[in-house]
Design a protein around this motif. Sequence first.
Motif, mmCIF file in Angstrom:
data_model
loop_
_atom_site.group_PDB
_atom_site.id
_atom_site.type_symbol
_atom_site.label_atom_id
_atom_site.label_comp_id
_atom_site.label_asym_id
_atom_site.label_seq_id
_atom_site.Cartn_x
_atom_site.Cartn_y
_atom_site.Cartn_z
ATOM 1 N N ALA A 26 30.818 4.584 -8.451
ATOM 2 C CA ALA A 26 30.769 3.306 -8.051
ATOM 3 C C ALA A 26 30.234 2.703 -9.313
ATOM 4 N N ILE A 27 29.310 3.371 -10.369
ATOM 5 C CA ILE A 27 28.859 3.410 -11.346
ATOM 6 C C ILE A 27 29.314 2.542 -12.437
ATOM 7 N N LYS A 28 30.352 3.448 -12.701
ATOM 8 C CA LYS A 28 31.118 3.013 -13.607
ATOM 9 C C LYS A 28 32.478 2.145 -13.026
ATOM 10 N N ARG A 29 32.818 1.653 -11.827
ATOM 11 C CA ARG A 29 33.107 0.535 -11.999
ATOM 12 C C ARG A 29 32.742 -0.716 -11.850
ATOM 13 N N ASN A 30 31.158 -0.782 -11.335
ATOM 14 C CA ASN A 30 30.386 -1.825 -11.012
ATOM 15 C C ASN A 30 30.146 -2.374 -12.468
ATOM 16 N N VAL A 31 29.829 -1.830 -13.414
ATOM 17 C CA VAL A 31 29.521 -1.639 -14.601
ATOM 18 C C VAL A 31 30.816 -2.150 -15.466
ATOM 19 N N LYS A 32 31.785 -2.005 -14.840
ATOM 20 C CA LYS A 32 33.022 -2.143 -15.658
ATOM 21 C C LYS A 32 33.298 -3.526 -15.614
ATOM 22 N N VAL A 48 19.736 -3.360 -25.858
ATOM 23 C CA VAL A 48 18.655 -3.515 -25.640
ATOM 24 C C VAL A 48 18.501 -3.051 -24.777
ATOM 25 N N ILE A 49 18.193 -1.593 -23.576
ATOM 26 C CA ILE A 49 17.830 -0.653 -23.072
ATOM 27 C C ILE A 49 16.525 -0.654 -22.705
ATOM 28 N N ILE A 50 15.952 -0.928 -21.023
ATOM 29 C CA ILE A 50 14.809 -0.685 -21.307
ATOM 30 C C ILE A 50 15.105 0.271 -19.674
ATOM 31 N N ASN A 51 14.390 1.547 -19.817
ATOM 32 C CA ASN A 51 14.290 2.032 -18.895
ATOM 33 C C ASN A 51 12.790 2.596 -18.003
ATOM 34 N N VAL A 52 12.815 2.600 -16.980
ATOM 35 C CA VAL A 52 11.895 2.959 -16.102
ATOM 36 C C VAL A 52 11.280 4.040 -15.575
ATOM 37 N N ALA A 53 10.181 5.071 -16.264
ATOM 38 C CA ALA A 53 9.709 5.986 -15.632
ATOM 39 C C ALA A 53 8.894 6.524 -15.051
ATOM 40 N N SER A 54 7.872 6.690 -15.238
ATOM 41 C CA SER A 54 6.489 6.799 -14.433
ATOM 42 C C SER A 54 5.609 7.526 -14.921
ATOM 43 N N LEU A 55 4.485 7.425 -14.694
ATOM 44 C CA LEU A 55 3.213 7.728 -14.938
ATOM 45 C C LEU A 55 3.620 9.715 -14.430
ATOM 46 N N MET A 66 24.489 5.084 -16.380
ATOM 47 C CA MET A 66 24.625 3.285 -16.487
ATOM 48 C C MET A 66 24.312 3.365 -18.147
ATOM 49 N N CYS A 67 23.443 3.659 -19.304
ATOM 50 C CA CYS A 67 23.518 3.928 -20.419
ATOM 51 C C CYS A 67 24.256 4.380 -21.070
ATOM 52 N N ARG A 68 25.164 5.403 -20.338
ATOM 53 C CA ARG A 68 26.681 5.548 -20.863
ATOM 54 C C ARG A 68 27.631 5.012 -20.583
ATOM 55 N N GLU A 69 27.819 4.304 -19.825
ATOM 56 C CA GLU A 69 28.933 3.095 -19.208
ATOM 57 C C GLU A 69 28.413 1.990 -20.528
ATOM 58 N N VAL A 70 27.801 0.743 -20.358
ATOM 59 C CA VAL A 70 26.587 -0.157 -21.101
ATOM 60 C C VAL A 70 26.911 0.736 -23.169
ATOM 61 N N GLY A 71 26.652 1.675 -22.556
ATOM 62 C CA GLY A 71 26.250 1.912 -24.229
ATOM 63 C C GLY A 71 27.637 1.773 -24.695
ATOM 64 N N THR A 72 28.783 2.954 -24.459
ATOM 65 C CA THR A 72 30.196 3.224 -24.658
ATOM 66 C C THR A 72 30.733 1.544 -25.647
ATOM 67 N N TYR A 73 30.838 0.780 -23.995
ATOM 68 C CA TYR A 73 30.996 -0.045 -24.080
ATOM 69 C C TYR A 73 29.847 -1.723 -25.529
ATOM 70 N N TRP A 74 29.254 -1.065 -25.361
ATOM 71 C CA TRP A 74 28.235 -1.777 -26.559
ATOM 72 C C TRP A 74 29.170 -1.614 -28.181
ATOM 73 N N ASN A 82 17.822 9.122 -9.656
ATOM 74 C CA ASN A 82 16.139 8.925 -10.972
ATOM 75 C C ASN A 82 16.288 9.107 -12.042
ATOM 76 N N LEU A 83 17.551 10.409 -12.212
ATOM 77 C CA LEU A 83 17.884 10.765 -13.461
ATOM 78 C C LEU A 83 19.155 9.956 -14.659
ATOM 79 N N ALA A 84 20.285 11.064 -13.136
ATOM 80 C CA ALA A 84 21.671 10.774 -13.891
ATOM 81 C C ALA A 84 22.403 9.536 -13.356
ATOM 82 N N ALA A 85 21.834 8.585 -12.099
ATOM 83 C CA ALA A 85 22.187 7.513 -13.151
ATOM 84 C C ALA A 85 21.343 6.656 -13.493
ATOM 85 N N VAL A 86 20.279 6.546 -14.056
ATOM 86 C CA VAL A 86 20.180 6.038 -15.348
ATOM 87 C C VAL A 86 20.530 6.553 -16.614
#
Length: 190
Positions: A6-12, A73-80, A57-65, A50-54
């Motif tokens: 679904a991530i791949k389809r939505n990003v496309k 620009v990619i901004i990931n949200v991690a945590s304390l 998303m990075c892979r699909e968008v980054g590959t396109y770019w 939290n991790l595999a989906a990130v």
Amino acid sequence: MSDREAIKRNVKDVLTSSRVDILLNAAGLQRRFPVVELSYEAYDDVLQTNLAAVFAMCREVGTYWLAQKQKGVIINVASLAAMQGGVNMSAYAASKGGVLQLTKALSNEWAGRGIRVNCVSPGYIATDINKDVRTKPENKANFDFLTSRIPMGKWGDPDDFKGVAVFMASDASAYMSGENIVIDGGYMAR
């Protein structure tokens, strides 16, 4: 975020209909249990969201770019929790630690090709993911303890890290990649 296809389809779909210059990955799922009570299924759910989906998303968008020779620009949200682990949150801490290292790894690969990858790590922020900790009477002592450790004396609001995200997305941070900025009311300074 738990369905890779679904991530791949939505990003496309988005990339075919819109120009994307900034990707902000802010998904988060928490399962609070001692390790001996945390099921493998719950652990897997947290790591997927939290991790595999990130990564996806990075892979699909980054590959396109990269294919388009487009800067981004990619901004990931991690945590304390990526840096201090927490209690009864092993899956969450592991996943957010992974996001922090994924950010650095992607920066190493892509910064020289025009894609900056950075990370923001919020501390204790009042969101739905920790509502039980903040509102249930049986968690009051834990909530009070955590709050007492924050030099600013209060939990943050999601708006408290939007300025950092805008900075990371803008040309003001044009020479920054692979970095993590902690927004925690001073918690890590203790």
